[in-house]
Design a protein around this motif. Sequence first.
Motif, PDB file in Angstrom:
ATOM      1  N   MET A   1     115.158 -58.488  -6.536  1.00  0.00           N
ATOM      2  CA  MET A   1     115.255 -57.046  -6.538  1.00  0.00           C
ATOM      3  C   MET A   1     114.415 -56.493  -7.680  1.00  0.00           C
ATOM      4  O   MET A   1     114.303 -57.104  -8.725  1.00  0.00           O
ATOM      5  N   ASN A   2     113.873 -55.334  -7.464  1.00  0.00           N
ATOM      6  CA  ASN A   2     113.114 -54.641  -8.493  1.00  0.00           C
ATOM      7  C   ASN A   2     113.861 -53.369  -8.852  1.00  0.00           C
ATOM      8  O   ASN A   2     114.096 -52.510  -7.997  1.00  0.00           O
ATOM      9  N   ALA A   3     114.211 -53.229 -10.119  1.00  0.00           N
ATOM     10  CA  ALA A   3     115.008 -52.084 -10.562  1.00  0.00           C
ATOM     11  C   ALA A   3     114.288 -50.754 -10.325  1.00  0.00           C
ATOM     12  O   ALA A   3     114.937 -49.725 -10.140  1.00  0.00           O
ATOM     13  N   ALA A   4     112.956 -50.751 -10.287  1.00  0.00           N
ATOM     14  CA  ALA A   4     112.206 -49.522 -10.033  1.00  0.00           C
ATOM     15  C   ALA A   4     112.515 -48.958  -8.646  1.00  0.00           C
ATOM     16  O   ALA A   4     112.423 -47.751  -8.431  1.00  0.00           O
ATOM     17  N   ASP A   5     112.916 -49.804  -7.718  1.00  0.00           N
ATOM     18  CA  ASP A   5     113.275 -49.337  -6.373  1.00  0.00           C
ATOM     19  C   ASP A   5     114.581 -48.562  -6.358  1.00  0.00           C
ATOM     20  O   ASP A   5     114.951 -47.975  -5.340  1.00  0.00           O
ATOM     21  N   TYR A   6     115.285 -48.561  -7.501  1.00  0.00           N
ATOM     22  CA  TYR A   6     116.562 -47.863  -7.599  1.00  0.00           C
ATOM     23  C   TYR A   6     116.550 -46.802  -8.697  1.00  0.00           C
ATOM     24  O   TYR A   6     117.592 -46.392  -9.192  1.00  0.00           O
ATOM     25  N   GLY A   7     115.365 -46.362  -9.100  1.00  0.00           N
ATOM     26  CA  GLY A   7     115.250 -45.251 -10.027  1.00  0.00           C
ATOM     27  C   GLY A   7     115.114 -45.594 -11.493  1.00  0.00           C
ATOM     28  O   GLY A   7     115.019 -44.701 -12.324  1.00  0.00           O
ATOM     29  N   VAL A   8     115.094 -46.858 -11.853  1.00  0.00           N
ATOM     30  CA  VAL A   8     114.910 -47.243 -13.247  1.00  0.00           C
ATOM     31  C   VAL A   8     113.421 -47.094 -13.567  1.00  0.00           C
ATOM     32  O   VAL A   8     112.587 -47.620 -12.835  1.00  0.00           O
ATOM     33  N   PRO A   9     113.055 -46.379 -14.625  1.00  0.00           N
ATOM     34  CA  PRO A   9     111.647 -46.122 -14.899  1.00  0.00           C
ATOM     35  C   PRO A   9     110.910 -47.317 -15.518  1.00  0.00           C
ATOM     36  O   PRO A   9     110.083 -47.150 -16.404  1.00  0.00           O
ATOM     37  N   GLN A  10     111.233 -48.490 -15.094  1.00  0.00           N
ATOM     38  CA  GLN A  10     110.586 -49.707 -15.572  1.00  0.00           C
ATOM     39  C   GLN A  10     110.583 -50.722 -14.447  1.00  0.00           C
ATOM     40  O   GLN A  10     111.459 -50.704 -13.583  1.00  0.00           O
ATOM     41  N   LYS A  11     109.619 -51.613 -14.482  1.00  0.00           N
ATOM     42  CA  LYS A  11     109.592 -52.686 -13.489  1.00  0.00           C
ATOM     43  C   LYS A  11     110.397 -53.849 -14.051  1.00  0.00           C
ATOM     44  O   LYS A  11     109.971 -54.533 -14.966  1.00  0.00           O
ATOM     45  N   ARG A  12     111.565 -54.024 -13.517  1.00  0.00           N
ATOM     46  CA  ARG A  12     112.436 -55.123 -13.938  1.00  0.00           C
ATOM     47  C   ARG A  12     112.874 -55.891 -12.704  1.00  0.00           C
ATOM     48  O   ARG A  12     113.707 -55.431 -11.938  1.00  0.00           O
ATOM     49  N   GLU A  32     120.464 -50.175  -0.016  1.00  0.00           N
ATOM     50  CA  GLU A  32     119.096 -49.815   0.330  1.00  0.00           C
ATOM     51  C   GLU A  32     118.416 -49.187  -0.894  1.00  0.00           C
ATOM     52  O   GLU A  32     119.053 -48.433  -1.635  1.00  0.00           O
ATOM     53  N   PRO A  33     117.152 -49.469  -1.123  1.00  0.00           N
ATOM     54  CA  PRO A  33     116.439 -48.851  -2.249  1.00  0.00           C
ATOM     55  C   PRO A  33     116.442 -47.328  -2.132  1.00  0.00           C
ATOM     56  O   PRO A  33     116.367 -46.778  -1.037  1.00  0.00           O
ATOM     57  N   THR A  34     116.519 -46.668  -3.266  1.00  0.00           N
ATOM     58  CA  THR A  34     116.536 -45.205  -3.289  1.00  0.00           C
ATOM     59  C   THR A  34     115.184 -44.632  -3.683  1.00  0.00           C
ATOM     60  O   THR A  34     114.952 -43.440  -3.512  1.00  0.00           O
ATOM     61  N   HIS A  35     114.300 -45.456  -4.218  1.00  0.00           N
ATOM     62  CA  HIS A  35     112.985 -45.005  -4.668  1.00  0.00           C
ATOM     63  C   HIS A  35     111.921 -45.954  -4.106  1.00  0.00           C
ATOM     64  O   HIS A  35     112.091 -47.164  -4.154  1.00  0.00           O
ATOM     65  N   THR A  36     110.845 -45.386  -3.592  1.00  0.00           N
ATOM     66  CA  THR A  36     109.766 -46.199  -3.069  1.00  0.00           C
ATOM     67  C   THR A  36     108.434 -45.705  -3.614  1.00  0.00           C
ATOM     68  O   THR A  36     108.319 -44.568  -4.071  1.00  0.00           O
ATOM     69  N   GLU A  37     107.435 -46.545  -3.555  1.00  0.00           N
ATOM     70  CA  GLU A  37     106.101 -46.139  -3.989  1.00  0.00           C
ATOM     71  C   GLU A  37     105.577 -45.009  -3.097  1.00  0.00           C
ATOM     72  O   GLU A  37     104.932 -44.080  -3.572  1.00  0.00           O
ATOM     73  N   GLU A  38     105.889 -45.069  -1.816  1.00  0.00           N
ATOM     74  CA  GLU A  38     105.452 -44.027  -0.898  1.00  0.00           C
ATOM     75  C   GLU A  38     106.050 -42.668  -1.273  1.00  0.00           C
ATOM     76  O   GLU A  38     105.366 -41.646  -1.238  1.00  0.00           O
ATOM     77  N   ALA A  39     107.325 -42.663  -1.655  1.00  0.00           N
ATOM     78  CA  ALA A  39     107.966 -41.412  -2.069  1.00  0.00           C
ATOM     79  C   ALA A  39     107.343 -40.880  -3.352  1.00  0.00           C
ATOM     80  O   ALA A  39     107.138 -39.669  -3.496  1.00  0.00           O
ATOM     81  N   LEU A  40     107.024 -41.772  -4.286  1.00  0.00           N
ATOM     82  CA  LEU A  40     106.390 -41.347  -5.533  1.00  0.00           C
ATOM     83  C   LEU A  40     105.039 -40.706  -5.244  1.00  0.00           C
ATOM     84  O   LEU A  40     104.727 -39.628  -5.765  1.00  0.00           O
TER      85      LEU A  40
END
Length: 71
Positions: A1-12, A32-40
């Motif tokens: 899992m990548n924490a950035a996919d859930y709104g954490v402003p870091q790639k963890r 389900e992830p709440t943040h995606t690169e496409e949304a950004l």
Amino acid sequence: MNAADYGVPQKRERVFIVGFRSDLEANWSFPEPTHTEEALIWHKWITGEYWERHAIDSKERPLVYCQGCDR
């Protein structure tokens, strides 16, 4: 899992191990992830909400090259 996919402003990237006793008959899945690169990308370049939310003046925003555009 990548924490950035859930709104954490870091790639963890993290590994989670989830276990249940067999007698519990648990039915569980990762959320389900709440943040995606496409949304950004959408919020930066289509709606501009990203820049407004972070109070970044339009003069400070990076320029975008648009092939076939008039700019």
